[in-house]
Design a protein around this motif. Structure first.
Motif, mmCIF file in Angstrom:
data_model
loop_
_atom_site.group_PDB
_atom_site.id
_atom_site.type_symbol
_atom_site.label_atom_id
_atom_site.label_comp_id
_atom_site.label_asym_id
_atom_site.label_seq_id
_atom_site.Cartn_x
_atom_site.Cartn_y
_atom_site.Cartn_z
ATOM 1 N N VAL A 298 18.386 55.260 -22.456
ATOM 2 C CA VAL A 298 18.156 56.015 -23.521
ATOM 3 C C VAL A 298 16.710 55.993 -23.976
ATOM 4 O O VAL A 298 16.060 57.061 -24.328
ATOM 5 N N LEU B 282 21.417 60.017 -26.355
ATOM 6 C CA LEU B 282 20.387 60.971 -27.154
ATOM 7 C C LEU B 282 21.004 61.615 -28.213
ATOM 8 O O LEU B 282 21.878 62.362 -27.928
ATOM 9 N N ASP C 218 23.748 54.463 -25.387
ATOM 10 C CA ASP C 218 23.603 55.431 -24.433
ATOM 11 C C ASP C 218 23.633 56.766 -24.868
ATOM 12 O O ASP C 218 23.902 57.523 -23.941
ATOM 13 N N ALA D 98 13.917 58.845 -24.361
ATOM 14 C CA ALA D 98 13.097 59.376 -25.590
ATOM 15 C C ALA D 98 11.800 59.279 -25.552
ATOM 16 O O ALA D 98 11.055 60.130 -26.255
ATOM 17 N N THR E 64 17.654 57.979 -30.519
ATOM 18 C CA THR E 64 18.937 57.532 -29.726
ATOM 19 C C THR E 64 20.037 57.181 -30.758
ATOM 20 O O THR E 64 19.707 57.109 -32.097
#
Length: 399
Positions: A348, A370, A368, A352, A364
């Motif tokens: 993630v 977002l 895992d 980002a 985040t």
């Protein structure tokens, strides 16, 4: 200095407790931020759910400027009018009876822990009580808040922490019941787990905790630091469930950028807990932050923020659901209101970072997820812009 010089200076002078993104933000306008190179970013992080009204809100800025010209700080040895006005509005919005203003969300948690322990001390005539908290919870980084933060890697370097904390599984009522003892004084939970991965409480779970607390005369404490202040479409997320906590904590959008938090409680909890000498703060509830909080509540009402969130949130959900359908590595969406998360089967942090390159600020949650916690004033057009940028990012990741 140019951008790189600013970053080099920061790395030399600031304690390295954050791995920052390579951008130097300079100013904001509406729901956009601009860096020192003039690059424009659509902000879907809001300073980690803080800037509910985005940036450059004239009424908010004018209120703070006016207060600065009057008085910024006097200490809690004296009364001041802005914080009294702020208290009245916060209690009216929450239905609680008493409030203590802090400098941060972590301090609000610390105060709530002390209040719960003092309540049980007054009730039983002795100390030695325990708190039940949730696995994967995040309540802050002070030693007390870490003690009820249910993620081991945050805790391990700083042990021993405060004793007498038992952990249960979030949204698993039976696991909570198994942790109840005659020493239990409080159950702490985030109404929507934030850092742990954007998990809203299930109705049966939060109703069950309320019932357990009533049966055992222990306190139910809800952490609304991230999910409160209109983010879920209610002023406080627990108001979705027709239950009321004994104590709640609040910060972040509570002051929309100034360092302020609070813990609020019912009269029942207040009359048996903290008294003069038990708790205090030099800066907490000073006139400047009082003016900010008071103005935030005024703007929430004036601009019908709760109704706006209720209107825009389903549109955001639909846009995120479309990305789940389109990309195999995006496995799920979950959240409540304008607090949403996408579960990714790829790193993630990489997603980002790529979003930042596309002019989109997202953050985040957990390992895992977002996280999407934009300013509450976003319009559907901003959702469309976000989805377009994120689509480009995901296409690059999939390629």
């Amino acid at each position: 200095m140019n951008k790189q010089e600013y970053m080099n200076c920061a790395e030399e002078e600031l304690l390295h407790t954050y791995n920052r993104f390579p951008v130097v933000l300079e100013r904001g306008e509406g729901v956009y931020l601009y860096d020192t190179d003039g690059k424009k970013y659509l902000d879907f992080a809001a300073g980690i759910a803080v800037s509910a009204f985005g940036y450059g809100k004239k009424e908010y800025n004018d209120a703070l400027k006016a207060q600065i010209d009057k008085v910024i700080h006097t200490s809690n040895l004296y009364y001041n009018t802005p914080v009294i006005e702020a208290a009245k509005k916060a209690l009216a919005a929450s239905g609680m009876d008493r409030i203590f203003f802090t400098n941060s969300g972590t301090e609000a948690i610390e105060g709530a822990m002390k209040a719960a322990k003092k309540y049980a001390y007054t009730r039983d005539g002795h100390a030695g009580h325990e708190i039940i908290a949730m696995n994967h919870a995040f309540h802050g980084r002070s030693l007390g808040a870490l003690s009820i933060t249910g993620t081991r890697h945050y805790q391990e370097p700083f042990e021993p922490l405060i004793p007498g904390v038992r952990f249960a599984e979030y949204n698993d009522l039976d696991s909570v019941k198994k942790q109840i003892t005659e020493k239990t004084c409080a159950i702490f939970l985030e109404t929507v787990q934030g850092e742990g991965g954007i998990y809203p409480a299930e109705k049966e779970f939060i109703e069950g905790i309320r019932k357990i607390c009533d049966e055992h005369d222990i306190l139910m404490v809800t952490d609304e630091i991230q999910c409160g202040m209109g983010r879920t479409g209610k002023m406080f997320a627990w108001q979705h469930y027709d239950v009321k906590p004994d104590i709640m904590t609040c910060a972040k959008a509570f002051g929309c950028g100034v360092p302020v938090g609070a813990f609020l409680m019912t009269e029942k909890a207040a009359e048996k807990s903290l008294v003069p000498g038990d708790h205090g703060t030099t800066y907490g509830g000073n006139p400047l932050v009082g003016a900010a909080v008071s103005t935030v509540f005024d703007l929430m009402e004036k601009e019908n923020i709760l109704e706006h969130v209720q209107e825009v949130a389903p549109y955001l959900e639909h846009a995120l659901d479309a990305l789940v359908e389109k990309y195999e590595f995006v496995s799920a969406r979950r959240g409540l209101g304008l607090m949403q998360g996408l579960v990714l089967n790829v790193p993630v942090g990489k997603a980002a970072a790529k979003a930042l390159e596309e002019g989109l600020i997202i953050i985040t949650a957990g390992s895992d997820v977002l996280r999407f916690v934009p300013p509450l004033i976003i319009e559907k057009s901003h959702v469309d812009e976000m989805a377009e940028k994120l689509d480009k990012v995901f296409a690059q990741i999939e390629a």
